[in-house]
Design a protein around this motif. Structure first.
Motif, PDB file in Angstrom:
ATOM      1  N   GLN A  65       0.855  -1.192   0.000  1.00 50.78           N
ATOM      2  CA  GLN A  65       0.000   0.000   0.000  1.00 50.78           C
ATOM      3  C   GLN A  65       0.891   1.242   0.000  1.00 50.78           C
ATOM      4  N   ALA A  66       0.475   2.264  -0.724  1.00 52.15           N
ATOM      5  CA  ALA A  66       1.188   3.550  -0.751  1.00 52.15           C
ATOM      6  C   ALA A  66       0.155   4.670  -0.710  1.00 52.15           C
ATOM      7  N   SER A  67       0.545   5.780  -0.102  1.00 48.38           N
ATOM      8  CA  SER A  67      -0.415   6.887   0.025  1.00 48.38           C
ATOM      9  C   SER A  67       0.316   8.212   0.080  1.00 48.38           C
ATOM     10  N   GLY A  68      -0.450   9.286  -0.082  1.00 47.97           N
ATOM     11  CA  GLY A  68       0.076  10.643   0.011  1.00 47.97           C
ATOM     12  C   GLY A  68      -1.077  11.629   0.136  1.00 47.97           C
ATOM     13  N   SER A  69      -0.778  12.795   0.682  1.00 51.57           N
ATOM     14  CA  SER A  69      -1.807  13.840   0.835  1.00 51.57           C
ATOM     15  C   SER A  69      -1.129  15.199   0.841  1.00 51.57           C
ATOM     16  N   VAL A  70      -1.880  16.227   0.472  1.00 48.43           N
ATOM     17  CA  VAL A  70      -1.314  17.568   0.379  1.00 48.43           C
ATOM     18  C   VAL A  70      -2.446  18.604   0.373  1.00 48.43           C
ATOM     19  N   LEU A  71      -2.120  19.837   0.857  1.00 45.63           N
ATOM     20  CA  LEU A  71      -3.020  20.990   0.757  1.00 45.63           C
ATOM     21  C   LEU A  71      -2.533  21.881  -0.376  1.00 45.63           C
TER      22      LEU A  71
END
Length: 244
Positions: A196-202
């Motif tokens: 599993q891989a993930s990322g988030s940003v504003l």
């Protein structure tokens, strides 16, 4: 002096044989006191002293009321007096009657922009937007499943995240904004396993700015995977719209 006394003596003597007690008919002149009938008048004496003041007379009858006089000039303003002592608090009054119901206000407009989409098959083409065609939420239709891009319709601050399943190959994905990579994620695949891989940003977006995910590098790093028990999803929504 002798001459004056002789004149006075002649004047005092009776004339023409008349009685010495009368000067003229009908007028009596008192005879001088003393033994000498031929007296000579002396020099007038000095005026006497003033007599004692008489008693006050009775009050006169009140006169008629006079006409009202003109108003006088306004006097200067007096100095401010000292502050008095605070009085005791009075008893609490009864509640007033309820006021009239106000007019309905204008409803605040709620700005909405959100999407959440998933992958339906394996991705094989690198360096192009990944098309997430499994729609979880896209009520405003700001995400275009035919291009794989989210288009900004309301300027403001947005939150984007992705969670992907990795299988068979390594994964290198990046999140783009206006043809510029903003975020990179790399996952190295472990043989016979599901990663599993993930990322988030504003991100702050202006109208018509576009955001999407794509595989970068060559075709050996496109191990994104999805099936009926594993999902790869891409989500974004508006946090705060611009006020100006």
């Amino acid at each position: 002096m002798l001459l004056l006394q002789a004149v006075l003596l002649l004047l005092a003597l009776p004339s023409h044989g008349q009685d010495s007690t009368t000067e003229s008919p009908g007028v009596l002149i008192p005879a001088p006191k003393g033994a000498c009938a031929g007296w000579i008048a002396g020099i007038p004496g000095h005026p006497g002293h003033n007599g004692t003041p008489g008693r006050d007379g009775r009050d006169g009858t009140p006169g008629e009321k006079g006409e009202k006089g003109d108003a006088g000039l306004v006097g200067p303003k007096g100095d401010t007096g000292e502050t008095g002592v605070t009085g005791a608090e009075g008893p609490r009054g009864f509640p007033g009657s309820p006021g009239r119901k106000g007019e309905p206000g204008e409803g605040a407009y709620v700005y909405r922009s959100a999407f959440s989409v998933g992958l339906e098959g394996r991705v094989t083409i690198p360096n192009v937007p990944i098309r997430f065609t499994k729609i979880f939420y896209n009520q405003q239709n700001h995400y275009d499943s035919t291009t794989g891009k989210f288009r900004c319709n309301i300027p403001g601050l947005y939150y984007f995240s992705y969670h992907i399943t990795v299988y068979m190959k390594d994964v290198k994905v990046s999140l783009f904004k206006k043809d510029k990579a903003m975020l990179f994620t790399y996952d190295q695949y472990q043989d016979k396993n599901v990663d599993q891989a993930s990322g988030s940003v504003l991100l702050h977006l202006q109208v018509d700015d576009q955001v999407w995910l794509q595989v970068y590098g060559d075709g050996d790093h496109n191990g994104l995977y999805a099936d009926n028990v594993n999902d790869s999803i891409f989500t974004g929504f508006l946090l705060y719209h611009d006020t100006e």
